[in-house]
Design an enzyme around this catalytic site. Structure first.
Site, PDB file in Angstrom:
ATOM      1  N   ASP A 196       0.868  -1.182   0.000  1.00 32.83           N
ATOM      2  CA  ASP A 196       0.000   0.000   0.000  1.00 32.83           C
ATOM      3  C   ASP A 196       0.904   1.232   0.000  1.00 32.83           C
ATOM      4  O   ASP A 196       2.110   1.121   0.256  1.00 32.83           O
ATOM      5  CB  ASP A 196      -0.896   0.000   1.249  1.00 32.83           C
ATOM      6  CG  ASP A 196      -1.823   1.208   1.288  1.00 32.83           C
ATOM      7  OD1 ASP A 196      -2.461   1.498   0.264  1.00 32.83           O
ATOM      8  OD2 ASP A 196      -1.895   1.890   2.330  1.00 32.83           O
ATOM      9  N   SER A 197       0.301   2.373  -0.243  1.00 32.08           N
ATOM     10  CA  SER A 197       1.072   3.613  -0.206  1.00 32.08           C
ATOM     11  C   SER A 197       1.500   3.960   1.217  1.00 32.08           C
ATOM     12  O   SER A 197       2.373   4.803   1.403  1.00 32.08           O
ATOM     13  CB  SER A 197       0.221   4.752  -0.767  1.00 32.08           C
ATOM     14  OG  SER A 197      -0.992   4.825  -0.047  1.00 32.08           O
TER      15      SER A 197
ATOM     16  N   CYS B 121      -4.072  -0.995  -2.427  1.00 38.21           N
ATOM     17  CA  CYS B 121      -4.137   0.459  -2.574  1.00 38.21           C
ATOM     18  C   CYS B 121      -5.045   0.711  -3.764  1.00 38.21           C
ATOM     19  O   CYS B 121      -4.750   0.273  -4.876  1.00 38.21           O
ATOM     20  CB  CYS B 121      -2.738   1.015  -2.826  1.00 38.21           C
ATOM     21  SG  CYS B 121      -2.718   2.785  -3.177  1.00 38.21           S
TER      22      CYS B 121
ATOM     23  N   GLU C 105      -3.663   8.142   8.914  1.00 36.56           N
ATOM     24  CA  GLU C 105      -2.222   7.967   9.176  1.00 36.56           C
ATOM     25  C   GLU C 105      -1.864   8.574  10.544  1.00 36.56           C
ATOM     26  O   GLU C 105      -0.952   8.117  11.215  1.00 36.56           O
ATOM     27  CB  GLU C 105      -1.375   8.622   8.073  1.00 36.56           C
ATOM     28  CG  GLU C 105      -1.556   8.017   6.682  1.00 36.56           C
ATOM     29  CD  GLU C 105      -0.585   6.885   6.349  1.00 36.56           C
ATOM     30  OE1 GLU C 105       0.486   6.808   6.953  1.00 36.56           O
ATOM     31  OE2 GLU C 105      -0.934   6.057   5.474  1.00 36.56           O
TER      32      GLU C 105
ATOM     33  N   CYS D 264     -10.718   3.290  -0.692  1.00 33.72           N
ATOM     34  CA  CYS D 264      -9.359   3.646  -0.276  1.00 33.72           C
ATOM     35  C   CYS D 264      -9.081   2.810   0.959  1.00 33.72           C
ATOM     36  O   CYS D 264      -9.935   2.724   1.866  1.00 33.72           O
ATOM     37  CB  CYS D 264      -9.271   5.126   0.059  1.00 33.72           C
ATOM     38  SG  CYS D 264      -7.718   5.589   0.839  1.00 33.72           S
ATOM     39  N   THR D 265      -7.923   2.182   0.980  1.00 35.88           N
ATOM     40  CA  THR D 265      -7.659   1.231   2.068  1.00 35.88           C
ATOM     41  C   THR D 265      -7.550   1.899   3.442  1.00 35.88           C
ATOM     42  O   THR D 265      -7.623   1.211   4.458  1.00 35.88           O
ATOM     43  CB  THR D 265      -6.366   0.451   1.781  1.00 35.88           C
ATOM     44  OG1 THR D 265      -5.372   1.382   1.369  1.00 35.88           O
ATOM     45  CG2 THR D 265      -6.597  -0.575   0.703  1.00 35.88           C
ATOM     46  N   HIS D 266      -7.359   3.210   3.449  1.00 33.55           N
ATOM     47  CA  HIS D 266      -7.314   3.892   4.739  1.00 33.55           C
ATOM     48  C   HIS D 266      -8.707   4.057   5.357  1.00 33.55           C
ATOM     49  O   HIS D 266      -8.828   4.187   6.570  1.00 33.55           O
ATOM     50  CB  HIS D 266      -6.700   5.291   4.580  1.00 33.55           C
ATOM     51  CG  HIS D 266      -5.226   5.300   4.361  1.00 33.55           C
ATOM     52  ND1 HIS D 266      -4.641   4.818   3.214  1.00 33.55           N
ATOM     53  CD2 HIS D 266      -4.213   5.750   5.140  1.00 33.55           C
ATOM     54  CE1 HIS D 266      -3.331   4.967   3.304  1.00 33.55           C
ATOM     55  NE2 HIS D 266      -3.043   5.529   4.459  1.00 33.55           N
TER      56      HIS D 266
END
Ligand code: DGL
Length: 267
Positions: A10-11, A73, A152, A184-186
């Site tokens: 992922d980013s 991602c 994050e 979005c994985t976040h």
């Protein structure tokens, strides 16, 4: 049987939400995770930059002898999947197709919301695939860039994230959607405040679950599942130190892991 690990990238640390689903569905599998925390966010970058980073991430994971790669991602999956697949023989799975399939199953009224980074929304990948599968469905997309730094930072459910969710999502709920793809994985890290903002009538679709299922089916069909007894080994690599890695591991995986720092520019 194939005991080689599954590679996941992922980013940043958002992909831990995908690792969580992989661990749930395939606990015996060994996993190598790479989070490109030095270059996050991808969502504000050009397709060319995202593709360059994604190819480097694939090359890094190849050095770990992975049997498959999950692009955890959405930005990389929707912009650079073809380029990654063309660069290697290792099977590469994105999160968009499973997310689309899950959205098609979730909606009853044919009005689907998709939220993601600016680059994911700009790519039109979700919209194209959902409407390609069922042209009757109306898709309403919205970029929610602030959700990434909030996740994050570990601000997953406080007054700032709740306010951001309200601001971003009111417009979508007014469209009468009954399913919302967390593209979005976040975003699953902010699931609670996203759920509060859209209300109970809207089903939240996390592509991670369907992705893990798809990879399991693929490996099983090829006799490549790791059938060793016990829990697989998990290794984590980041491209820069990230203070919130421990906290987010605890939140997503209910356990703290150590991460090793690597220089991704050398791959
Ligand atoms: N995790 C990335 C995704 O799923 C978004 C974060 C970023 O902008 O890099 O799209």
């Amino acid at each position: 049987m194939d005991i080689r690990p599954i590679g996941v990238f992922d980013s940043g640390v958002g992909g831990l939400t995908v690792v969580k689903q992989v661990m749930k569905v395939m606990p015996q599998e060994n996993i190598v995770y790479f989070g490109d925390t030095a270059r996050v966010p991808y969502g504000t970058k050009s397709k060319e930059a995202v593709t360059k980073y994604s190819l480097q991430n694939v090359r890094f994971l190849q050095t770990k002898d992975v049997k498959a790669i999950i692009v955890a991602c959405n930005t990389a999956s929707s912009n650079s999947l073809e380029a990654m697949r063309a660069s290697t023989d290792i099977p590469i799975f994105g999160v968009v197709v499973p997310g689309v399939e899950a959205a098609l199953r979730a909606t009853k009224n044919g009005r689907v919301g998709v939220i993601g980074t600016a680059a994911t929304v700009r790519s039109g990948a979700y919209e194209r695939m959902i409407c390609g599968a069922n042209p009757q469905i109306q898709v309403f997309s919205k970029a929610c860039p602030l959700f990434v730094p909030l996740a994050e930072e570990g601000w997953t459910d406080n007054e700032v994230s709740r306010l951001a969710a309200q601001n971003y999502l009111t417009e979508l709920t007014q469209k009468g959607i009954d399913a919302l793809v967390l593209g979005c994985t976040h975003y699953p890290l902010l699931k609670r405040c996203i759920g509060t903002a859209v209300g109970d009538a809207v089903k939240l679709v996390d592509p991670a679950k369907a992705t893990a299922q798809q990879v399991m089916t693929f490996l099983a069909e090829r006799g490549q599942r790791n059938e060793t007894q016990g829990e697989g080994e998990r290794r984590f690599y980041l491209s820069d130190t990230t203070d919130t890695f421990g906290f987010l591991c605890q939140k997503a995986l209910k356990r703290r892991y150590e991460a090793q720092i690597i220089d991704i520019e050398t791959y």
